[in-house]
Design an enzyme around this catalytic site. Sequence first.
Site, PDB file in Angstrom:
ATOM      1  N   SER A  21       0.846  -1.194   0.000  1.00 19.91           N
ATOM      2  CA  SER A  21       0.000   0.000   0.000  1.00 19.91           C
ATOM      3  C   SER A  21       0.882   1.244   0.000  1.00 19.91           C
ATOM      4  O   SER A  21       2.064   1.167  -0.360  1.00 19.91           O
ATOM      5  CB  SER A  21      -0.925  -0.032   1.227  1.00 19.91           C
ATOM      6  OG  SER A  21      -1.929   0.948   1.100  1.00 19.91           O
ATOM      7  N   ASN A  22       0.339   2.380   0.391  1.00 21.75           N
ATOM      8  CA  ASN A  22       1.100   3.634   0.436  1.00 21.75           C
ATOM      9  C   ASN A  22       0.541   4.499   1.571  1.00 21.75           C
ATOM     10  O   ASN A  22      -0.483   4.159   2.154  1.00 21.75           O
ATOM     11  CB  ASN A  22       1.029   4.330  -0.939  1.00 21.75           C
ATOM     12  CG  ASN A  22      -0.389   4.686  -1.307  1.00 21.75           C
ATOM     13  OD1 ASN A  22      -1.041   5.475  -0.632  1.00 21.75           O
ATOM     14  ND2 ASN A  22      -0.906   4.093  -2.376  1.00 21.75           N
TER      15      ASN A  22
END
Length: 240
Positions: free
Chosen positions: A24-25
Site C-alpha cells: 500500500s502507500n
Amino acid sequence: MKRLRFVVTAGPTREHLDPVRFLSNPSTGKMGFAVARAAAARGHDVTLIAGPVSLKTPKGVRRVDVTSARDMLAAVERELLSPLPDLAARALAKAVPLTPTVFVSTAAVADWRPAKCAARKLKKGQMSDTLKLVRNPDILKTVGRRLANSSSPSLPHPPTYLVGFAAETNDVIAEARRKCREKNLEMIVANDVTEKGAGFGTDTNRVTLLRRDGSVEKLPMMTKLAVARRIVRACEDFCP
Ligand code: C5P
C-alpha cells in the site's frame, strides 16, 4: 446554482498477498474526503469511493468502501458507466439535460499488486524472497476511454468531466501537464509531495490547478478543505 453530481475516490488501495499482508502507500484520504465535504456543502450530489482509511464520512455524502485497485475500478465503473434508465428516460422524455458528473480521482491507487493472493496466511517457509508483481489498471485512464466509447443515443450518459491529481517529486508542472493530456482530463491538481506541509497525511496542501485549455492557477499553501473548495468552484465553472 446548478447542482452537479460528484464521484470522488480517496485514500490508498491495499493489494493483498495473503489475508494479513499487503502492499500500500501512506495516503490518509484527507484530500479526497475534503473534496467530498466541500462538494456536499455546496449542495451537490456526492458519492465517495474510499480505500481503507480511518476518517468519518462527511455529512450528506454517500460512501462506498473498497480495498484493492480492482475493487475501486469496479465501484467507479458502477457509478459512472452503469445505465441510468430513469435519468436517461427523463431526459429523453422531457429533453431535460442530464446532470453533469465530475469524477475527481484523488485516490493514491497502488500501481502494482502481487501476482497471486493466497487464501490463507502464508507460513514464512512458504514465502520466497522475491515477490512477483503485476500492473494494476489505471482507473482514471480506463473510465476516460470507456466513457469516450460508450455513447448510446438510446441510453445517454450525462456529460462527465475528469479531474486528476498529480503527486510529484520533481518536474511537477511538466509531469502534470503530460498526465492531463494523456488521461484526457478537464483539470489536474498538481502538488510537490516533497514540500513541507503538502502531500500525504498533512492537513495543508500547496497545489497548482492546470486546465485542459492550458491555464495555470498556482494556489498558496492552505488547508486541504480550502484547496477542496477551490477545486469544487473550478468544477462548477467548467461544467455547463
Ligand atoms: O499515479 P499517477 O501519478 O499516474 O496518478 C495520476 C492520476 O491518476 C490520479 O488522479 C490518480 O488517482 C489516478 N490513477 C488511477 N489509477 C491508477 C493510478 C493513478 O486512477 N492505477
